[in-house]
Design an enzyme around this catalytic site. Structure first.
Site, PDB file in Angstrom:
ATOM      1  CG  ASP A 474      -0.197  -0.036   2.545  1.00 64.59           C
ATOM      2  OD1 ASP A 474       0.913  -0.605   2.588  1.00 64.59           O
ATOM      3  OD2 ASP A 474      -0.713   0.494   3.546  1.00 64.59           O
ATOM      4  NE  ARG A 478      -0.010   4.024   6.481  1.00 67.07           N
ATOM      5  CZ  ARG A 478      -0.976   4.627   5.789  1.00 67.07           C
ATOM      6  NH1 ARG A 478      -1.005   5.937   5.673  1.00 67.07           N
ATOM      7  NH2 ARG A 478      -1.907   3.917   5.200  1.00 67.07           N
ATOM      8  CG  ASP A 479       2.881   2.221  11.731  1.00 68.47           C
ATOM      9  OD1 ASP A 479       2.133   2.558  10.790  1.00 68.47           O
ATOM     10  OD2 ASP A 479       2.625   2.504  12.920  1.00 68.47           O
ATOM     11  CD  GLU A 480      -1.322   0.599   7.151  1.00 73.45           C
ATOM     12  OE1 GLU A 480      -2.026  -0.321   6.715  1.00 73.45           O
ATOM     13  OE2 GLU A 480      -1.667   1.787   7.157  1.00 73.45           O
ATOM     14  CG  ASP A 487      -4.298  -0.434  -1.149  1.00 71.64           C
ATOM     15  OD1 ASP A 487      -5.148  -1.085  -0.501  1.00 71.64           O
ATOM     16  OD2 ASP A 487      -3.821   0.634  -0.726  1.00 71.64           O
ATOM     17  CD1 TRP A 540      -8.233  -4.452   1.126  1.00 69.92           C
ATOM     18  CD2 TRP A 540     -10.178  -3.557   0.466  1.00 69.92           C
ATOM     19  NE1 TRP A 540      -8.109  -3.078   1.183  1.00 69.92           N
ATOM     20  CE2 TRP A 540      -9.289  -2.509   0.787  1.00 69.92           C
ATOM     21  CE3 TRP A 540     -11.448  -3.226   0.013  1.00 69.92           C
ATOM     22  CZ2 TRP A 540      -9.634  -1.162   0.679  1.00 69.92           C
ATOM     23  CZ3 TRP A 540     -11.810  -1.889  -0.093  1.00 69.92           C
ATOM     24  CH2 TRP A 540     -10.905  -0.882   0.236  1.00 69.92           C
ATOM     25  CD  GLU A 760      -3.317   6.638   3.040  1.00 73.23           C
ATOM     26  OE1 GLU A 760      -2.443   7.303   3.639  1.00 73.23           O
ATOM     27  OE2 GLU A 760      -3.799   5.589   3.491  1.00 73.23           O
ATOM     28  CG  HIS A 781      -1.388   4.855  -0.340  1.00 73.64           C
ATOM     29  ND1 HIS A 781      -0.613   4.646   0.778  1.00 73.64           N
ATOM     30  CD2 HIS A 781      -2.535   4.161  -0.130  1.00 73.64           C
ATOM     31  CE1 HIS A 781      -1.280   3.869   1.637  1.00 73.64           C
ATOM     32  NE2 HIS A 781      -2.447   3.550   1.095  1.00 73.64           N
TER      33      HIS A 781
HETATM   34  C1  BGC Z   1      -3.951   1.084   3.899  1.00 74.11           C
HETATM   35  C2  BGC Z   1      -4.724   0.897   2.656  1.00 74.11           C
HETATM   36  C3  BGC Z   1      -5.746  -0.140   2.812  1.00 74.11           C
HETATM   37  C4  BGC Z   1      -6.659   0.323   3.900  1.00 74.11           C
HETATM   38  C5  BGC Z   1      -7.797  -0.587   4.138  1.00 74.11           C
HETATM   39  C6  BGC Z   1      -4.876   1.469   4.987  1.00 74.11           C
HETATM   40  O1  BGC Z   1      -4.251   1.631   6.178  1.00 74.11           O
HETATM   41  O2  BGC Z   1      -2.912   1.972   3.748  1.00 74.11           O
HETATM   42  O3  BGC Z   1      -4.350   1.420   1.541  1.00 74.11           O
HETATM   43  O4  BGC Z   1      -6.372  -0.588   1.692  1.00 74.11           O
HETATM   44  O5  BGC Z   1      -5.933   0.568   5.089  1.00 74.11           O
HETATM   45  O6  BGC Z   1      -8.545  -0.160   5.151  1.00 74.11           O
END
Ligand code: BGC
Length: 881
Positions: A474, A478-480, A487, A540, A760, A781
């Site tokens: 995504d 950051r912390d993801e 996405d 998703w 984003e 993003h």
């Molecule tokens: C992510 C996304 C993701 C979404 C879903 C976000 O934190 O960055 O792009 O699809 O959460 O809720």
């Protein structure tokens, strides 16, 4: 020696003869195996497929012959086969074995039956295909690592090479991340090479040729073991290290064949020694790397070794690892606070900073990163959330050092250095932005006469560059940095235009299969470490159907449908289990994520103040259920599973009928539900409503766009289809107006605020209001970059044909828009370069179409004259519009 005039003359004639001959019958080129691999070491299976390209000037392949040899022995000779297949041709010999090294070549006859002769040979070497191939044990330093940080292990083994080496291969993987040096030199140019897979099920192994690095006498093999995704931080498990296990380790096997035919194996085992005391004090994907040059490796002890290889399959990595793909030089240096130097590399990127800086003994240089600057010129890092994304370097002596980290990466445009020796004058050469990405060949380019549209294409390409670091993510900062499925499905088709990402997607789909729940649910991120998290979100989960289909359409690789068929079936089965008369009244999910101007419902499904948009979840659920069931039916048809095709086709049709009954009145207008752009868009894009209703639905959609002041009102699920649907229902002018819109929300709006990547949110930053909510504010993003597909397929006009996948046949259907004077898409297809280019010229449009050998294209002219199907070659037309 002087050449006589006569011999020069003779040589000239010979060259001339040769060149005429070559021009007449050039052999096939660009030989690849599997999913686009060039002469791979460590091929991931026993039955390769072969692809080649035909030389320019050839129209069609009439027949081909493939020969596979091991040294001089012919393993398989296909003989002449009357076939026009020049991609993914399956090997017909006895299955290849681990380590087997073969050569192959191909020849073909063209449309005139002329034999073009044999191509040159290409090599292919199989990797280690089975667990039995591994003599190695899992090793790690025996001491316990510091549990408070992501320690890096140092491992080594010294061994004797008694005689001349003919061939040496290093096979390796890690629970964590590895790096190796042999006699002080790195063995590869890969990073994070074993990558991110569903580690409990599959660990990718790498093969390296280290023949030239071994010397007769003493040799030392050193390994680094990083925590990586396996043993470090991971999304949703940010407080606990080691989401996949605490048992990090290296598995390595150096296989040496000597010139006299004898062989040796140096494998990771109890003869190695290891320590956690070394200059890399810690290295974390999210937090950065701490390097202390004063801490030379010490406290070497025999390692902890385990012969239990574990249950995860050990399989050769099926696609190219991450490599340093390009380098960005700083354009500007500022000093917003005394002693803090900020280097601007001019482009939001993903990778790290290579430093070449003066340092003072015992002093620590701190390297921080940011995508954006605040008004005072300081770094904006709030949007990294809990990711510290900071590197440090502590100097052992005063002088100049060159350094880059090893097991971390950052998403940034700005690099801040502090802690430098007093009085130094910063130089641009001090910092280099090193761009890291899976090494996917670039395939597509899009250019137009409009600078901002070209900037948008650049932002799309950079968005993909930054979010294809081993898996589709995504965001990279950051912390993801997670494999968010929604996405990915939105962006996959656009990604496939920009790079050859066939094997990349296939590998990630493998992890998706590994992670699918028994009841069919697809977790929201792949791979997932947190077994409790399941959102069960339409749009998703459907990455499981949409991505195999999108990649199949662009590559012609049927195995994408075969391998993922069961996963698709299980997903559709899950939807079926939820459905009440074809509708999904109780479904949950992320909704039409980040739709602009949400009404901000505060329901249990939407605790986040409207991020989930206004399109109701049940409507989205039924829409994606129908879409996934239809893809399943289409896949069954391609796979020759007629009964399944019929059964799932009927299921899809029943859901569509229920959808229409529930959500549309007879006049193509939404009912029982808020009217949203996305609801209309999906109804049309997924053929949920009858064709006869589409024109009216399209008009209603246009009404909503107009009510929004000529703006899009779609989130992650609706946006990819918005322009195509407007176009398809006769409103190409509205679609174009949205693309060229520059007020909020729009693509150009972000560009006007300084975007060099996709954001984003359209307003992640605005010049007048500053930064958006830092809680979710990524400047990299890719999801909204999905507009790329319409730009390539329609604005430039180069579109694949699902009926003849892999661009065996494609469409050229350029849209001549008021806002442009010209547009052009070039794409390296599996058959060679295809192009669609148009240019307004004196009231007309000049069209250039390039059709690669062995393909055909149907041109749909802007002036509406009958479509024309053409064969390979360069074609020019004039058209009115
Ligand atoms: C992510 C996304 C993701 C979404 C879903 C976000 O934190 O960055 O792009 O699809 O959460 O809720």
């Amino acid at each position: 020696m002087k050449q006589s005039l006569a011999s020069k003359w003779l040589a000239g004639i010979a060259a001339l003869a040769l060149s005429t001959q070559v021009a007449l019958a050039v052999p096939a080129t660009a030989l690849t195996v599997g999913d686009g691999l060039v002469e791979p070491l460590g091929y991931p299976g026993p039955i390769p497929t072969f692809s080649w390209k035909l030389p320019e000037g050839v129209k069609r392949q009439r027949a081909c012959q493939i020969e596979v040899r091991e040294v001089e022995k012919i393993l398989w000779d296909s003989g002449w086969i009357e076939s026009d297949q020049s991609t993914l041709f399956p090997y017909g010999g006895a299955p290849l074995r681990s380590r087997q090294r073969v050569q192959w070549r191909v020849r073909f006859r063209d449309e005139n039956d002329q034999d073009h002769g044999w191509s040159s040979f290409a090599q292919l070497e199989v990797g280690l295909l089975s667990a039995d191939d591994w003599k190695a044990r899992w090793i790690r330093p025996a001491e316990a690592p510091d549990p408070s940080r992501e320690s890096v292990g140092y491992l080594r083994r010294t061994f004797l090479v008694p005689k001349t080496v003919a061939r040496a291969r290093l096979y390796a993987t890690a629970r964590g991340l590895f790096d190796f040096q042999l006699n002080g030199v790195r063995v590869c140019r890969d990073h994070f090479a074993n990558g991110l897979t569903s580690y409990h099920k599959r660990l990718d192994t790498l093969t390296y040729d280290v023949t030239a690095q071994l010397t007769v006498g003493q040799n030392t093999l050193e390994g680094l073991l990083g925590a990586g995704w396996y043993g470090g931080r991971y999304p949703f498990r940010t407080k606990e290290l080691g989401p996949f296990g605490k048992d990090t380790g290296l598995l390595v096997q150096l296989e040496i064949t000597y010139a006299d035919g004898s062989s040796d194996i140096i494998a990771s085992d109890s003869q190695w020694e290891g320590t956690y005391t070394g200059p890399i004090v810690s290295s974390s994907i999210y937090d950065g790397e701490d390097f202390d040059a004063r801490r030379q490796p010490a406290n070497w002890r025999p390692v902890a070794a385990s012969a239990d290889l574990g249950t995860a399959a050990l399989t050769p990595k099926p696609f190219a690892p991450v490599r340093q793909l390009r380098i960005l030089a700083p354009q500007k240096i500022t000093e917003p606070q005394p002693g803090r130097y900020v280097f601007d590399v001019g482009q939001n990127m993903v990778g790290w900073a290579r430093l070449q800086i003066p340092v003072a003994k015992d002093q620590t240089v701190t390297i921080r990163f940011a995508e954006m600057l605040k008004d005072d010129g300081m770094l904006y890092t709030e949007n990294y959330r809990t990711a510290k994304s900071t590197d440090t370097y502590t100097a052992a002596r005063t002088g100049e050092i060159t350094w880059e980290p090893c097991f971390t990466f950052h998403g940034f445009r700005y690099v801040e250095l502090s802690g430098l020796p007093a009085g130094v004058q910063p130089q641009k050469e001090w910092v280099t932005g090193v761009v890291l990405q899976s090494d996917l060949p670039r395939t597509g380019t899009f250019v137009s006469s409009h600078a901002k549209l070209n900037q948008l294409q650049s932002n799309i390409a950079w968005g993909w560059l930054g979010n294809s670091l081993d898996i589709p993510t995504d965001c990279p900062q950051r912390d993801e940095r997670a494999g968010w499925t929604g996405d990915a499905q939105a962006f996959c088709a656009t990604a496939m235009f920009n790079t050859e990402a066939h094997a990349f997607w296939k590998s990630w789909l493998g992890s998706m299969r590994d992670d699918q729940d028994a009841d069919g649910v697809i977790p929201e991120i792949i791979p997932i470490a947190d077994q409790k998290r399941r959102e069960r979100s339409p749009g998703w989960m459907d990455a499981a159907t949409i991505i195999p289909w999108d990649v199949y359409v662009r590559t012609g690789d049927v195995s994408l449908l075969a391998d993922n068929f069961e996963m698709m079936e299980k997903l559709v089965g899950w939807y079926r289990g939820q459905s009440v008369g074809g509708l999904l009244p109780n479904i949950k999910g992320f909704g039409d994520w980040l739709q602009p101007y949400p009404r901000g419902r505060d329901t249990p499904e939407d605790r986040q103040g409207g991020r989930r948009g206004d399109t109701p979840l049940p409507l989205l659920g039924a829409a994606f259920y129908a879409r996934s069931a239809q893809i399943l039916a289409d896949s069954a048809r391609v796979l020759g599973r007629a009964a399944d095709a019929e059964r799932y086709g009927e299921e899809a049709a029943a859901v569509r009928a229920a959808f229409t009954r529930e959500y549309f009145d007879g006049d193509g207008r939404l009912r029982h539900t808020p009217e949203t752009q996305t609801a209309y868009v999906l109804a049309i894009a997924f053929d949920l409503i009858p064709s006869s209703m589409k024109a009216r639905a399209g008009e209603n959609l246009v009404r909503l766009v107009n009510e929004a002041g000529g703006h899009l009102g779609t989130g992650f699920l609706g946006t990819p289809f918005l322009a195509p649907v407007l176009d398809q229902t006769g409103h190409a002018d509205v679609a174009a107006a949205l693309l060229f819109q520059d007020s909020y929300p729009s693509w150009f709006y972000s560009i006007d605020q300084g975007a060099t990547t996709m954001w984003e949110r359209w307003n992640s930053y605005t010049r007048d209001k500053g930064f958006g909510d830092a809680n979710m504010n990524s400047f990299n993003h890719y999801a909204y970059g999905a507009i790329g597909q319409w730009m390539y397929e329609r604005v430039a006009g180069l579109a694949p044909d699902p009926g003849h996948p892999g661009y065996k046949h494609f469409f050229v259907r350029p849209l001549i828009v008021r806002q442009l004077d010209s547009a052009r898409a070039d794409l390296e297809t599996p058959y060679g370069k295809a192009s669609s280019a148009w240019k307004k010229q004196g009231g007309k449009v000049a069209l250039e179409v390039v059709v690669p050998p062995n393909t055909t294209a149907t041109i749909e002219f802007p002036d509406g004259r009958p479509a024309l199907t053409v064969e390979a070659g360069v074609h020019h037309f004039d058209s009115s519009f």
